[in-house]
Write an enzyme that holds these catalytic residues in place. Structure first.
Site, short mmCIF file in Angstrom:
data_model
loop_
_atom_site.label_atom_id
_atom_site.label_comp_id
_atom_site.label_asym_id
_atom_site.label_seq_id
_atom_site.Cartn_x
_atom_site.Cartn_y
_atom_site.Cartn_z
CE LYS A 185 -7.29 1.75 2.33
NZ LYS A 185 -7.34 2.92 3.19
NE ARG A 206 -8.09 11.03 6.84
CZ ARG A 206 -7.23 10.13 6.35
NH1 ARG A 206 -7.63 8.93 6.00
NH2 ARG A 206 -5.96 10.45 6.18
CG ASP A 245 -10.26 3.59 5.34
OD1 ASP A 245 -9.84 4.66 5.83
OD2 ASP A 245 -9.89 3.18 4.24
CB SER A 253 -6.83 5.57 6.67
OG SER A 253 -7.15 5.30 5.33
CG HIS A 312 -2.07 0.94 1.09
ND1 HIS A 312 -3.25 0.56 0.51
CD2 HIS A 312 -2.23 2.24 1.44
CE1 HIS A 312 -4.10 1.57 0.51
NE2 HIS A 312 -3.50 2.62 1.07
N1 URA Z 1 -4.00 5.90 1.77
C1 URA Z 1 -4.99 5.46 2.57
O1 URA Z 1 -5.52 4.37 2.38
N2 URA Z 1 -5.38 6.24 3.58
C2 URA Z 1 -4.83 7.44 3.84
O2 URA Z 1 -5.22 8.08 4.77
C3 URA Z 1 -3.80 7.90 2.99
C4 URA Z 1 -3.39 7.10 1.96
#
Ligand code: URA
Length: 448
Positions: A199, A180, A173, A195, A94
């Protein structure tokens, strides 16, 4: 949008008190955080109270204990996948978000073609940065909103699947992320950690590779802030029993040459064809090398990198990408014929006012230009124009002559294009001499 303020007869908490407590800089208890996240997920707490709390959290910060409680509350807002029926290691990656950052679309098929399982839950565009889901949805028919059982079926058949947060997985999220995006509450290491990790921990993976961006196009502009975020996420993952490594990488300029949803899918296809811009290809191979290493397929990262290059050269990664597209309802034909992806009606060149060398770009401004064109959202309800974006002709360190094109704007709306053009023109710095040093693509590796 929800309109009724929260009442919480079962806990005795009130949303207003939790907001005030954070606003005044006090530490929230685990149960206050659980109350707030549960209430917002169930729409008992409205968007306006959640927005106020998020802003208080951005401005006041969260303690380690609050961040851990927030991550756990968001993780347990939905299901945690049990992928134990699948033999083999499950690995994911990620990014904390950047401009032109399309590596996930390359990595999922490469790493799955190398024998690992990649169950990927991604996000949409956030602030000025692009999102994997919006990019995937530019492929005609591609569905990112699979049910848990559809997600498992795709994984079983192709070894990789890419979806978004759903009503079942990480629903907190899903809602907070969208809020956000449009309330100026992205730039907090604690909120980003919760966040991402909520996930990713819901995916049932064994290991996770994090690409933490730093520079003018990242949420963490300073390298020390990126390091803090990387350490926070590695620590959070390790506490939950996962193997986590973070690479801190450059986002002082967009990654690759194309920015915008369909345009980025085209560049992904180039990389899967063994071509594509050098920076994007180098980073994809490095990240794939780490994923193979974390998943136990290669003893070293270097061997993993070589394996990834071989998989791309053999055409197996491209085949895998086509397979996943078809299984998720998309038009597999784009793999051989990228012209099937949406194209903008018009193009406009931004040229250099002077000759010299590009010494820097304002990467966030370039990302914002893409959002203005319609490639991202300014309000929650906005829909995305998948075809718009930027093709960059000059990057930092490149020589440029007066009147040479710096960037081509792909657009469908003239007013938006004019706004984007102004921003892009201002974002390039051209000087007589080349920059003293172009910053390294890969800056640091953070492990526990
Ligand atoms: N990627 C995400 O999944 N969440 C964030 O807050 C920033 C980048």
């Amino acid at each position: 949008m929800n309109t009724q303020p929260a009442s919480a007869p079962s806990t005795g908490f009130r949303a207003i008190d939790v907001i005030r407590k954070k606003r005044d800089g006090h530490e929230l208890s685990r149960s206050e955080i659980e109350f707030f996240i549960r209430g917002y997920t169930k729409s008992e707490i409205p968007d306006y109270q959640a927005s106020a709390w998020l802003m208080a959290a951005v401005l006041r910060g969260l303690t380690r204990a609050e961040t851990a409680a927030l991550t756990a509350a968001m993780l347990h807002s939905g299901e945690v996948l049990d992928l134990s029926e699948f033999p083999g290691k499950k690995v994911d990656k990620h990014s904390t978000g950047g401009v032109g950052d399309k590596t996930s679309l390359v990595l999922a098929p490469v790493v799955a073609a190398g024998g690992l399982l990649v169950p990927m839950i991604s996000g949409r565009g956030l602030g000025h940065t692009g999102g994997t889901l919006d990019k995937l949805e530019s492929i005609p028919g591609f569905r990112v909103n699979l049910t848990v059982s559809e997600f498992s079926d795709v994984l079983r058949q192709s070894g990789c699947a890419m979806i978004g947060q759903t009503a079942e997985i990480a629903p907190a999220d899903r809602k907070l992320y969208a809020l956000r995006d449009v309330t100026g509450t992205v730039e907090s290491p604690h909120l980003i950690c919760a966040s991402i990790m909520s996930k990713k921990l819901a995916e049932g993976i064994d290991s996770l590779l994090l690409d933490v961006k730093t520079g003018s196009g990242a949420f963490m502009k300073r390298e020390e802030d990126a390091r803090f975020l990387a350490e926070l996420m590695v620590e959070t993952g390790e506490q939950m029993g996962k193997k986590v490594v973070a690479l801190i990488t450059d986002m002082d300029q967009p990654l690759g040459s194309l920015v915008g949803n369909a345009l980025e899918v085209m560049e992904v296809l180039d990389v899967l064809r063994g071509k594509g811009p050098e920076d994007l290809r180098t980073l994809c191979l490095e990240l794939a090398g780490w994923m193979f290493h974390l998943g136990g397929v290669s003893v070293t990262v270097e061997q993993g990198r070589e394996l990834a290059a071989k998989i791309i050269a053999s055409g197996k990664a491209m085949k895998k990408f086509g397979e996943m597209i078809a299984l998720q309802g998309g038009d597999r034909g784009v793999v051989d014929d990228p012209k099937r992806l949406p194209h903008a009606k018009y193009k406009l060149e931004v040229t250099s006012a002077r000759g010299g060398y590009v010494t820097s770009v304002d990467c966030e401004a370039l990302g914002t230009a893409n959002v203005i064109l319609g490639g991202g959202r300014e309000k929650k309800e906005d829909s995305i124009d998948p075809a718009v974006g930027l093709a960059l002709h000059k990057k930092v360190g490149d020589q440029v002559g007066e009147g040479d094109p710096l960037c081509t704007i792909h657009y469908n709306d003239t007013t938006r294009a004019a706004r984007a053009r102004q921003l892009i023109g201002q974002s390039y710095r051209v000087a007589d001499s080349p920059p003293a040093k172009v910053r390294a693509l890969i800056r640091e590796i953070i492990k526990s």
